[in-house]
Design a protein around this motif. Structure first.
Motif, short mmCIF file in Angstrom:
data_model
loop_
_atom_site.label_atom_id
_atom_site.label_comp_id
_atom_site.label_asym_id
_atom_site.label_seq_id
_atom_site.Cartn_x
_atom_site.Cartn_y
_atom_site.Cartn_z
N ARG A 91 0.63 -1.27 -0.15
CA ARG A 91 -0.09 -0.04 -0.03
C ARG A 91 0.70 1.35 0.10
NH1 ARG A 91 -5.53 -0.06 1.74
NH2 ARG A 91 -6.38 -2.09 1.57
N ALA A 92 1.99 1.28 0.69
CA ALA A 92 2.76 2.38 0.86
C ALA A 92 3.44 2.91 -0.54
CB ALA A 92 3.84 2.14 1.73
N VAL A 93 3.82 1.41 -1.38
CA VAL A 93 4.59 1.73 -2.52
C VAL A 93 3.35 2.32 -3.65
CG1 VAL A 93 5.38 0.46 -4.62
CG2 VAL A 93 6.31 -0.06 -2.22
N THR A 94 2.16 1.81 -3.45
CA THR A 94 1.03 2.35 -4.28
C THR A 94 0.54 3.70 -4.11
OG1 THR A 94 0.04 0.27 -4.12
CG2 THR A 94 -1.15 2.06 -4.80
N LEU A 95 0.91 4.22 -2.67
CA LEU A 95 0.76 5.68 -2.39
C LEU A 95 1.67 6.45 -2.94
CD1 LEU A 95 -0.69 7.65 -0.64
CD2 LEU A 95 0.65 7.32 1.28
N TYR A 96 2.89 6.16 -2.84
CA TYR A 96 4.20 6.81 -3.39
C TYR A 96 4.07 6.92 -5.09
CZ TYR A 96 8.76 7.83 -5.22
OH TYR A 96 9.78 8.47 -5.99
N ALA A 97 3.50 5.86 -5.64
CA ALA A 97 3.22 5.95 -7.09
C ALA A 97 2.02 6.89 -7.33
CB ALA A 97 2.80 4.43 -7.59
N MET A 98 1.17 6.91 -6.67
CA MET A 98 -0.20 7.84 -6.70
C MET A 98 0.54 9.33 -6.43
SD MET A 98 -2.90 5.80 -4.37
CE MET A 98 -4.37 7.17 -4.58
N SER A 127 9.70 1.66 6.27
CA SER A 127 10.00 1.16 7.75
C SER A 127 8.57 1.04 8.71
CB SER A 127 11.08 1.97 8.19
OG SER A 127 10.47 3.38 8.50
N PHE A 128 8.69 0.05 9.47
CA PHE A 128 7.66 0.14 10.53
C PHE A 128 8.19 0.77 12.10
CE2 PHE A 128 6.47 -3.36 7.67
CZ PHE A 128 5.03 -2.99 7.57
N LYS A 129 7.54 1.52 12.82
CA LYS A 129 7.81 2.08 13.63
C LYS A 129 6.83 1.97 14.96
CE LYS A 129 10.56 5.68 11.67
NZ LYS A 129 10.79 7.12 11.68
N PHE A 130 7.10 1.39 15.91
CA PHE A 130 6.22 0.81 17.09
C PHE A 130 5.40 2.09 17.44
CE2 PHE A 130 4.75 -0.79 21.13
CZ PHE A 130 3.92 -1.95 20.47
N ASN A 131 4.17 1.99 17.77
CA ASN A 131 3.63 3.19 18.43
C ASN A 131 2.97 2.37 19.77
OD1 ASN A 131 1.36 4.81 19.33
ND2 ASN A 131 1.14 5.82 17.39
N GLU A 132 3.31 2.85 20.86
CA GLU A 132 3.08 2.25 22.07
C GLU A 132 1.80 2.57 22.45
OE1 GLU A 132 5.94 3.38 25.31
OE2 GLU A 132 7.64 2.46 24.24
N TYR A 134 5.75 3.78 7.85
CA TYR A 134 6.38 4.77 7.47
C TYR A 134 6.99 4.66 5.83
CZ TYR A 134 6.07 6.88 12.06
OH TYR A 134 5.92 7.61 13.36
N LEU A 135 6.59 5.74 5.17
CA LEU A 135 7.13 5.97 3.67
C LEU A 135 8.34 7.09 3.75
CD1 LEU A 135 7.12 5.43 0.48
CD2 LEU A 135 4.82 6.88 0.57
N ASN A 136 9.23 6.69 3.35
CA ASN A 136 10.41 7.92 3.23
C ASN A 136 10.40 8.67 4.60
OD1 ASN A 136 11.28 6.94 0.89
ND2 ASN A 136 10.12 8.21 -0.27
#
Length: 228
Positions: A40-47, A72-77, A85-87
């Motif tokens: 989905r993140a790659v798709t969002l970038y393409a959009m 990247s994935f960042k944990f949200n406590e 996260y995208l870029n």
């Protein structure tokens, strides 16, 4: 200390793969990876770059610029799970919109995209102790996973779940559009040439059309415990 295993969860869209995977990871103290979020993140970038829309798709441009995409994935406590996260920008909410859902299966058919993401996913899971869900986890990413599940449910049940989920979030959605999106994604995912959505020979099929979350979790945890 119990050995750590790899849990691969594949299946159709809106079958609750991510929900059950998050529960399992939290219960076991494992890493959870939502591979769908990566596509989905790659798709969002393409959009964002105008490589894809409802009316056009330029896969060559996307492939040429894949090197510019950092995921990247960042944990949200507070939330209790890792966000996408995208870029270095949090896109967790944006990638869940119906606009991205309409296009993600087309992006996922591109072999170069799959190669990039599969490599990253395999690196994430090299030390086991991971729960990963997607479309090709048991068939491509982790062929030797100790537990493989294949989630399924009727298209109507899945569309209803997705519709309620988006409504609860405040999105303006149309049930007929959601159902069409579910059916179209099924078609594209199952017929693409590179890593089509199929049940691995050693995967356990799990139809949750008429199953509550607690029953699902309890039944799957019993399968996990058999392998630990």
């Amino acid at each position: 200390m119990k050995q750590k295993i790899t849990i691969a969860i594949d299946g159709f869209s809106s079958t609750g793969k991510s929900t059950i995977a998050k529960q399992l990871a939290k219960n076991l103290g494992y890493i959870y990876v939502d591979t769908g979020a990566m596509y989905r993140a790659v798709t969002l970038y393409a959009m964002q770059q105008n490589y894809i829309s409802d009316s056009h798709f330029n896969p060559e441009e996307l492939v040429t610029n894949l090197y510019k995409i950092s995921l990247s994935f960042k944990f949200n406590e507070e939330l209790g799970f890792a966000e996408m996260y995208l870029n270095n920008t949090n896109v967790e909410a944006t990638i869940r919109t119906i606009e991205v859902s309409r296009l993600v299966s087309k992006v996922a058919t591109i072999s170069e995209v799959r190669k990039k993401l599969v490599s990253e996913q395999q690196e994430m899971g090299k030390n086991k102790g991971i729960v990963m869900d997607g479309r090709d986890i048991g068939t491509v990413v982790f062929k030797n996973a100790e537990l493989k599940l294949f989630m399924t449910a009727s298209a109507d049940k899945r569309a209803t779940r997705r519709y309620k989920e988006l409504l609860d979030r405040g999105d303006k959605v149309n049930y007929a559009e959601i159902l069409h999106n579910v059916q179209e994604r099924d078609r594209i995912d199952s017929t693409r040439e590179d890593s089509p959505l199929v049940r691995a020979d050693d995967a356990i099929e799990f139809d949750n059309s008429d199953m509550g979350l607690k029953e699902q979790f309890d039944r799957i945890m019993s399968l996990v415990n058999m392998r630990l």
